[in-house]
Motif scaffolding. Structure first.
Motif, PDB file in Angstrom:
ATOM      1  N   GLY A   1       0.820  -1.207   0.000  1.00  0.00           N
ATOM      2  CA  GLY A   1       0.000   0.000   0.000  1.00  0.00           C
ATOM      3  C   GLY A   1       0.856   1.259   0.000  1.00  0.00           C
ATOM      4  O   GLY A   1       0.538   2.241  -0.671  1.00  0.00           O
ATOM      5  N   ILE A   2       1.958   1.228   0.763  1.00  0.00           N
ATOM      6  CA  ILE A   2       2.891   2.363   0.774  1.00  0.00           C
ATOM      7  C   ILE A   2       3.486   2.561  -0.614  1.00  0.00           C
ATOM      8  O   ILE A   2       3.628   3.686  -1.095  1.00  0.00           O
ATOM      9  CB  ILE A   2       4.010   2.121   1.806  1.00  0.00           C
ATOM     10  N   PHE A   3       3.818   1.442  -1.260  1.00  0.00           N
ATOM     11  CA  PHE A   3       4.403   1.510  -2.594  1.00  0.00           C
ATOM     12  C   PHE A   3       3.436   2.133  -3.596  1.00  0.00           C
ATOM     13  O   PHE A   3       3.818   2.999  -4.399  1.00  0.00           O
ATOM     14  CB  PHE A   3       4.789   0.097  -3.048  1.00  0.00           C
ATOM     15  N   LEU A   4       2.173   1.719  -3.542  1.00  0.00           N
ATOM     16  CA  LEU A   4       1.193   2.180  -4.518  1.00  0.00           C
ATOM     17  C   LEU A   4       0.664   3.578  -4.216  1.00  0.00           C
ATOM     18  O   LEU A   4       0.402   4.366  -5.144  1.00  0.00           O
ATOM     19  CB  LEU A   4       0.018   1.188  -4.587  1.00  0.00           C
ATOM     20  N   LYS A   5       0.519   3.911  -2.917  1.00  0.00           N
ATOM     21  CA  LYS A   5      -0.132   5.170  -2.548  1.00  0.00           C
ATOM     22  C   LYS A   5       0.840   6.292  -2.199  1.00  0.00           C
ATOM     23  O   LYS A   5       0.474   7.465  -2.256  1.00  0.00           O
ATOM     24  CB  LYS A   5      -1.057   4.928  -1.351  1.00  0.00           C
ATOM     25  N   ILE A   6       2.078   5.926  -1.838  1.00  0.00           N
ATOM     26  CA  ILE A   6       3.057   6.947  -1.434  1.00  0.00           C
ATOM     27  C   ILE A   6       4.207   7.043  -2.440  1.00  0.00           C
ATOM     28  O   ILE A   6       4.502   8.120  -2.979  1.00  0.00           O
ATOM     29  CB  ILE A   6       3.629   6.636  -0.036  1.00  0.00           C
ATOM     30  N   VAL A   7       4.850   5.911  -2.690  1.00  0.00           N
ATOM     31  CA  VAL A   7       6.081   5.918  -3.474  1.00  0.00           C
ATOM     32  C   VAL A   7       5.820   6.265  -4.943  1.00  0.00           C
ATOM     33  O   VAL A   7       6.442   7.188  -5.502  1.00  0.00           O
ATOM     34  CB  VAL A   7       6.800   4.565  -3.362  1.00  0.00           C
ATOM     35  N   LEU A   8       4.918   5.547  -5.583  1.00  0.00           N
ATOM     36  CA  LEU A   8       4.679   5.768  -7.013  1.00  0.00           C
ATOM     37  C   LEU A   8       4.161   7.179  -7.329  1.00  0.00           C
ATOM     38  O   LEU A   8       4.642   7.805  -8.277  1.00  0.00           O
ATOM     39  CB  LEU A   8       3.725   4.703  -7.565  1.00  0.00           C
ATOM     40  N   PRO A   9       3.180   7.703  -6.582  1.00  0.00           N
ATOM     41  CA  PRO A   9       2.725   9.080  -6.889  1.00  0.00           C
ATOM     42  C   PRO A   9       3.819  10.133  -6.757  1.00  0.00           C
ATOM     43  O   PRO A   9       3.766  11.163  -7.442  1.00  0.00           O
ATOM     44  CB  PRO A   9       1.610   9.310  -5.853  1.00  0.00           C
ATOM     45  N   LEU A  10       4.811   9.891  -5.887  1.00  0.00           N
ATOM     46  CA  LEU A  10       5.900  10.845  -5.713  1.00  0.00           C
ATOM     47  C   LEU A  10       7.042  10.621  -6.707  1.00  0.00           C
ATOM     48  O   LEU A  10       8.015  11.378  -6.689  1.00  0.00           O
ATOM     49  CB  LEU A  10       6.451  10.748  -4.276  1.00  0.00           C
ATOM     50  N   SER A  11       6.910   9.616  -7.531  1.00  0.00           N
ATOM     51  CA  SER A  11       8.017   9.238  -8.422  1.00  0.00           C
ATOM     52  C   SER A  11       7.691   9.463  -9.892  1.00  0.00           C
ATOM     53  O   SER A  11       8.235   8.784 -10.758  1.00  0.00           O
ATOM     54  CB  SER A  11       8.380   7.758  -8.195  1.00  0.00           C
TER      55      SER A  11
END
Length: 278
Positions: A175-185
């Protein structure tokens, strides 16, 4: 206070202008020749007999438009596959608490220096029954450790407080990967995605090594045959052989000439972020 330009700055401007001219002039010549229906060699500022018959010959002849569709398919699917592998692999490498993380990272970095070689790789692909399939030309460039390292450097630039806040809120690692990491990348995804896309679009070596079925050749393979004159498509509408050849070259480079200006700011930002650590 505004910095005063030095002689070195002016010299750099002159050098970059010369480099730009050296790169632009050949492209301009090919473009003019692709629009000129008159068989005439040499440098011209404008076509003597303007016409689009060269491009019509490229897109209406199965010899070239089928390989063009193969290039489009492998570029889209391969770019998505490569980004998926690079982002997931980079996300794993920033999990500092994961046992064996350093070992996995070193093993992948080892492959950047040493590899099995061309023949062993071919034998592996043949054993896996991947030769003469589009799957081999999609998977081979997709597994790129360099792009994974670039993505990892970008992920490491994301503040740890965001990860900690998400964990406190009960967010799972995925969930962190999909909701935090990807949108910031977005910048990194655009930059690395563009590098993947260019690699797939211009791929020639993997087709030459692993594909013998003419129906699976991409546009670059057919373009070589056209330039060499061994597989020239039928010219229509008054187009000459020279017109068709140059039109095929423009078709090969045009997609990324159109796409790159829209991705330039993301490309520069995505490559540079994470390169310097404080």
């Amino acid at each position: 206070m505004k910095k005063k330009a030095t002689a070195f700055d002016y010299a750099l401007v002159v050098i970059f202008i010369l480099i730009s001219i050296i790169m632009i002039v050949p492209i301009y010549k090919v473009l003019i020749d692709s629009l000129d229906l008159k068989t005439a060699y040499g440098m011209k500022l404008f076509p003597e007999r303007f016409g689009m018959a060269g491009y019509v010959s490229v897109f209406t002849n199965p010899t070239l438009y089928k390989p063009f569709l193969v290039s489009c398919l492998t570029t889209v699917v391969g770019t998505i596959t490569g980004l998926t592998i690079a982002t997931l692999g980079a996300y794993v490498l920033i999990q500092w608490k994961m046992p064996g993380r350093t070992l996995f990272a070193n093993l992948m970095l080892f492959t950047m220096i040493f590899s099995g070689g061309m023949i062993p790789t071919y034998l592996v692909m043949k054993t896996l029954h991947l030769t003469n399939t589009l799957l081999v030309v999609i998977l081979m460039p997709a597994i790129n450790v360099y792009n994974m390292v670039l993505m990892r450097n970008f992920f490491e630039g994301i503040p740890d407080s965001l990860f900690e806040s998400a964990e406190i809120d009960g967010c799972s690692p995925m969930g962190i990967f999909l909701k935090i990491v990807l949108p910031l990348s977005k910048a990194a995804l655009t930059a690395i995605g563009l590098m993947y896309a260019v690699s797939y679009w211009n791929d020639y070596t993997h087709y030459k090594l692993y594909i013998t079925n003419d129906n699976l050749y991409n546009f670059q393979m057919k373009l070589r045959s056209v330039i060499m004159g061994s597989d020239l498509p039928h010219a229509i509408g008054g187009a000459t052989e020279n017109t068709v050849k140059n039109a095929a070259v423009i078709v090969a480079i045009l997609p990324f000439m159109i796409i790159y200006p829209f991705c330039q700011k993301y490309f520069i930002q995505g490559v540079n972020i994470g390169a310097v650590k404080e």
